[in-house]
Every structure is written in structure tokens, then in C-alpha cells.
Design a protein around this motif. Sequence first.
Motif, PDB file in Angstrom:
ATOM      1  N   VAL A   1      17.549  95.484  24.236  1.00 53.78           N
ATOM      2  CA  VAL A   1      17.514  96.782  24.921  1.00 53.78           C
ATOM      3  C   VAL A   1      16.368  96.755  25.916  1.00 53.78           C
ATOM      4  O   VAL A   1      15.242  96.378  25.575  1.00 53.78           O
ATOM      5  N   GLU A   2      16.650  97.138  27.143  1.00 53.69           N
ATOM      6  CA  GLU A   2      15.624  97.174  28.194  1.00 53.69           C
ATOM      7  C   GLU A   2      15.752  98.472  28.974  1.00 53.69           C
ATOM      8  O   GLU A   2      16.847  98.839  29.394  1.00 53.69           O
ATOM      9  N   ASN A   3      14.628  99.159  29.118  1.00 49.29           N
ATOM     10  CA  ASN A   3      14.626 100.460  29.797  1.00 49.29           C
ATOM     11  C   ASN A   3      15.669 101.395  29.193  1.00 49.29           C
ATOM     12  O   ASN A   3      16.312 102.181  29.900  1.00 49.29           O
ATOM     13  N   GLY A   4      15.850 101.281  27.874  1.00 51.15           N
ATOM     14  CA  GLY A   4      16.792 102.141  27.162  1.00 51.15           C
ATOM     15  C   GLY A   4      18.239 101.699  27.225  1.00 51.15           C
ATOM     16  O   GLY A   4      19.102 102.305  26.582  1.00 51.15           O
ATOM     17  N   VAL A   5      18.522 100.633  27.969  1.00 46.28           N
ATOM     18  CA  VAL A   5      19.902 100.194  28.206  1.00 46.28           C
ATOM     19  C   VAL A   5      20.254  99.035  27.277  1.00 46.28           C
ATOM     20  O   VAL A   5      19.476  98.080  27.123  1.00 46.28           O
ATOM     21  N   LEU A   6      21.446  99.087  26.666  1.00 47.49           N
ATOM     22  CA  LEU A   6      21.918  98.025  25.795  1.00 47.49           C
ATOM     23  C   LEU A   6      22.389  96.831  26.635  1.00 47.49           C
ATOM     24  O   LEU A   6      23.358  96.930  27.372  1.00 47.49           O
ATOM     25  N   ASN A   7      21.681  95.707  26.499  1.00 44.29           N
ATOM     26  CA  ASN A   7      21.998  94.511  27.283  1.00 44.29           C
ATOM     27  C   ASN A   7      22.939  93.540  26.579  1.00 44.29           C
ATOM     28  O   ASN A   7      23.642  92.774  27.238  1.00 44.29           O
ATOM     29  N   HIS A   8      22.905  93.509  25.254  1.00 46.38           N
ATOM     30  CA  HIS A   8      23.652  92.490  24.520  1.00 46.38           C
ATOM     31  C   HIS A   8      24.280  93.055  23.253  1.00 46.38           C
ATOM     32  O   HIS A   8      23.645  93.841  22.542  1.00 46.38           O
ATOM     33  N   TYR A   9      25.496  92.618  22.968  1.00 48.25           N
ATOM     34  CA  TYR A   9      26.047  92.743  21.633  1.00 48.25           C
ATOM     35  C   TYR A   9      25.606  91.516  20.829  1.00 48.25           C
ATOM     36  O   TYR A   9      25.146  90.512  21.394  1.00 48.25           O
ATOM     37  N   LEU A  10      25.768  91.557  19.519  1.00 48.53           N
ATOM     38  CA  LEU A  10      25.363  90.460  18.642  1.00 48.53           C
ATOM     39  C   LEU A  10      26.621  89.704  18.231  1.00 48.53           C
ATOM     40  O   LEU A  10      27.410  90.187  17.426  1.00 48.53           O
ATOM     41  N   LEU A  11      26.796  88.496  18.798  1.00 48.24           N
ATOM     42  CA  LEU A  11      28.083  87.826  18.711  1.00 48.24           C
ATOM     43  C   LEU A  11      28.024  86.477  18.000  1.00 48.24           C
ATOM     44  O   LEU A  11      27.078  85.712  18.157  1.00 48.24           O
ATOM     45  N   THR A  12      29.078  86.207  17.239  1.00 50.46           N
ATOM     46  CA  THR A  12      29.334  84.897  16.651  1.00 50.46           C
ATOM     47  C   THR A  12      30.449  84.239  17.459  1.00 50.46           C
ATOM     48  O   THR A  12      30.986  84.844  18.402  1.00 50.46           O
ATOM     49  N   SER A  13      30.833  83.031  17.085  1.00 50.15           N
ATOM     50  CA  SER A  13      31.911  82.375  17.838  1.00 50.15           C
ATOM     51  C   SER A  13      33.214  83.164  17.720  1.00 50.15           C
ATOM     52  O   SER A  13      33.916  83.379  18.716  1.00 50.15           O
ATOM     53  N   TYR A  14      33.533  83.642  16.511  1.00 56.57           N
ATOM     54  CA  TYR A  14      34.793  84.343  16.309  1.00 56.57           C
ATOM     55  C   TYR A  14      34.801  85.694  17.036  1.00 56.57           C
ATOM     56  O   TYR A  14      35.748  86.007  17.767  1.00 56.57           O
ATOM     57  N   SER A  15      33.739  86.467  16.847  1.00 57.18           N
ATOM     58  CA  SER A  15      33.718  87.793  17.480  1.00 57.18           C
ATOM     59  C   SER A  15      33.653  87.675  19.001  1.00 57.18           C
ATOM     60  O   SER A  15      34.241  88.499  19.717  1.00 57.18           O
ATOM     61  N   ALA A  16      32.968  86.667  19.506  1.00 56.58           N
ATOM     62  CA  ALA A  16      32.895  86.479  20.959  1.00 56.58           C
ATOM     63  C   ALA A  16      34.284  86.201  21.530  1.00 56.58           C
ATOM     64  O   ALA A  16      34.661  86.740  22.578  1.00 56.58           O
ATOM     65  N   ARG A  17      35.057  85.359  20.840  1.00 58.72           N
ATOM     66  CA  ARG A  17      36.409  85.070  21.322  1.00 58.72           C
ATOM     67  C   ARG A  17      37.296  86.305  21.238  1.00 58.72           C
ATOM     68  O   ARG A  17      38.106  86.568  22.132  1.00 58.72           O
ATOM     69  N   LYS A  18      37.162  87.053  20.160  1.00 58.92           N
ATOM     70  CA  LYS A  18      37.962  88.269  20.023  1.00 58.92           C
ATOM     71  C   LYS A  18      37.664  89.268  21.142  1.00 58.92           C
ATOM     72  O   LYS A  18      38.549  89.999  21.599  1.00 58.92           O
ATOM     73  N   LEU A  19      36.407  89.298  21.575  1.00 62.08           N
ATOM     74  CA  LEU A  19      35.985  90.267  22.588  1.00 62.08           C
ATOM     75  C   LEU A  19      35.983  89.679  24.000  1.00 62.08           C
ATOM     76  O   LEU A  19      35.588  90.366  24.951  1.00 62.08           O
TER      77      LEU A  19
END
Length: 443
Positions: free
Chosen positions: A312-330
Motif C-alpha cells: 500500500v502506498e499513499n493509501g492505494v492498494l498496489n498488489h494482491y497476494l498471489l500464488t501460481s494458481y491464484s495468479a493464473r486464475k486471475l
Amino acid sequence: MQTQQQLAQIQQAVEDVLKLAKQKGATQAEASMSKVQGIAVSTRLKEVETVEFTNDGGLGITVFNGQRKGSASTADLSQAALTLTVEKAIEIAKYTSEDEFAGLADKELMATDLPDLDLYHPIELDTQMGIEMATQAEDAALSHDERIINSDGASYNANIGLKVYGNSHGFNAGYPSSRYSLSCVVIGEQDGDMQRDYSYTVNRRASMLASAKDIGEQAAIATLDRLGARKVATTKVPVLFHREVAPALMGHFVSAISGGSLYRKSSFLLDKLGSSLFPDWFEVQERPLIKGALASSSFDNEGVKTQDMTIVENGVLNHYLLTSYSARKLNMTNNGHAGGIHNWIIKHTGQDDEKMLQALGTGLYVTELMGQGVNIVTGDYSRGAAGFWVENGKIQFPVHEVTIAGNLSEMLKNIVAVGAVPELRGSIQTGSILIEEMQLAGE
């Protein structure tokens, strides 16, 4: 046997089962293996209740037959057992459905730089020392004040071990680690009111634990501070989460931005990447390579390299927390979060404990949370709480049997301040967190 020799043997065993999996037809495979020794000692009223010695080891293997996946594990590390485990995983994969998102993390994401993170500080697993530390903590608590009338026990834990992960990309790495802890829980009574509280210390170095005397006295003081607790009227007030419970608040945020919650569409933060979720000064840094920290690692549970990230930077969400499976799904990029987060550091606003109470003004200072009333799908938040009523920046009396409620979206946006004194005994390093207003349900 020397640690490096043990580590090499485990790595060899992992390499052997991966080769065997390929020979038996797996298109990809991954395996993890651990070996842990430890002791756990508990006392109550300075008498030994339990002494446990742990000497565990285990291997888990996952094979992929195309897009079909099979997994098996064993605590028997003999060659025959390892062979049977691989065969069972291969057999299971024959019967599972194809999943287009299944498979190892991408080869180019594997960790290649594996620095020593100073996680391993072994000592002799001395049962007598553990007993002495636990009884000393209880003794210090029980002798601190006559109102401390009973103990719910003290415990000492020491664990040293090795962990290795390997896969058919050629990645095969591991490291030793250690972890020690001491805790004490006591009960106090005054005018018929009984309360309990605790204190604990945890570190990768046994020599860096707080003293048993300090832990006992802190447990006693925390318990005495709660005597005379009362309910308060139902109202809306500012709420200050003490630094020991503030990580639980941020933990709900972790759950909501984790890939598993997102691809299942079970998060109130779905499609919020790039959105302003916090005040514009709020910042969350992830630092996986802090030497000696409790959540440090140079690679995650899939061998993917960890890296410094500004979540989170300046209140803004920069990243989701991803694994190989969830990254492919998304349809996103894996960023090394198989197994969880790595040393989150929440930016503070400079106030010490006294100034945080002044910033609270009049409201509830929460030191304990109870229950599981948090809905990550909607963000609705409702938990039992205990702590202190504060007026004009001064603690007035202890409070119990109240419920605090709100919605996490509003709670995160309405964070007013983060204290400068951080909680360091976990994966989320944060000071106390002040929220502008929440519903308090009391009398």
C-alpha cells in the motif's frame, strides 16, 4: 550430525523423489521435506504439568500428469515409504479432473539468490531449563501482588529444524531455523471480580527472549489493570487497537487481498487493485529479507523468490497476494505469497503510547479481541472486546463484555493514526491503530 550435512541429505532425498516421479510418468513434480526437533514444557502453580519432546519429519509430494494433480505425504522417511508415497501421488493424479490452472510456478520466477537470513540459532533442548523458566515466570507473577490468586499456567517452547523445497524445474533449496517462546497466564481477584491476562516473548534467539521474571511481572500487571472492569453504554466512539491486537485487524486485510479469496469472489476488496483504501499517508511495506525476523524467507512455498514490495502506498492498494494458481486464475503475475506474507511493516505517524491516547481523546482502548465475527465477503466486522475507557486522553477504568462493530472498508479508510512503538512478535509489524469511529455495543 552437522546441520549442513543434514540439509544436504534432505535435499538429496527431495531430489530422489522428484526423479522417481518423473520416471513414473509425472510431467511435473514438487516436494517439500522438513525435520524438526523441539521441547514444550508447561507448568501450573509452579508444578510441572507436561513435558513433550518432538522429533518429527515428513515429506509431501505433488505430481502433475498434464493438468491432473495428485498429492501424497509420509512421516516415514525410509526409501520404501518414499517410493510408495510417490506411487500413490501418481495414482491419485490419474483420477483427478483436469485443471487448466494447475502446475508449478513458472521457472523464471524461481529464487536464485539465497542469502543467509540469520534464522538459525540452535541451543541444547534443555528440559530442566524450560521448567525453570516457566516456574520462574509463574513465581514472579504470583508474588507480584496478593490479588494475583491463581495461575492458568506458563509454557516454554523451543523448536529447531530444517525445511527443504524442490521441484522439477531444478530448484532445490532449504534452510535451518529456530524459534523459542515463553508465556505466562495468571488470574487476579478483587472485590469478587476475577480477571485474567498474559504476557509472552518469542524470538529466533533464545538469548533474546525477555526474562522469565519480566514475563511473569508483565502478566501480573496486565491482569491487575483489568480488575474492576465494567460495561459501558452503547455508543459510537473512536477506537484505539493496542499494538498487540492491531495485527489481527490488518490480518483481515491480508485475507481480503489474498488470491484465494479473490478468485473465489469472496472478498470485499475484489477489483480494488489501484484503489484508495486507506488515508493518503498510509503505507505497508513487505520486507522478506530482514535478518533474524520471524517471517523472513528468500523464497515462498513454491520456490518463488520473495522481494521487497510496497503493498500500500499513499493509501492505494498496489498488489494482491498471489500464488501460481491464484495468479493464473486471475490472469495476473505470481508475486511469491504461497505460504503467507513476509514481514509487513506498517508506516507510523510518530506518536508514542501517551500521545496515541491523547489522539484517541474519549473512546475505547482495545487490548483484547474475542470471537470470529468478521465477514471477509462483505467486510462486516463485529467482535467482542475488552480494554479501557479513555476520557480526555487518560485511562479511566477497565472495560469488558462489549462488542465493537463496523465495516472494514470504512474502518481502513478512517484510520487516524498508527503508533510509533511497534509490535514485533509476528509477521505484521505495526504500532497501535486508531480508528475515527466505531459502533460500541454495551449496556
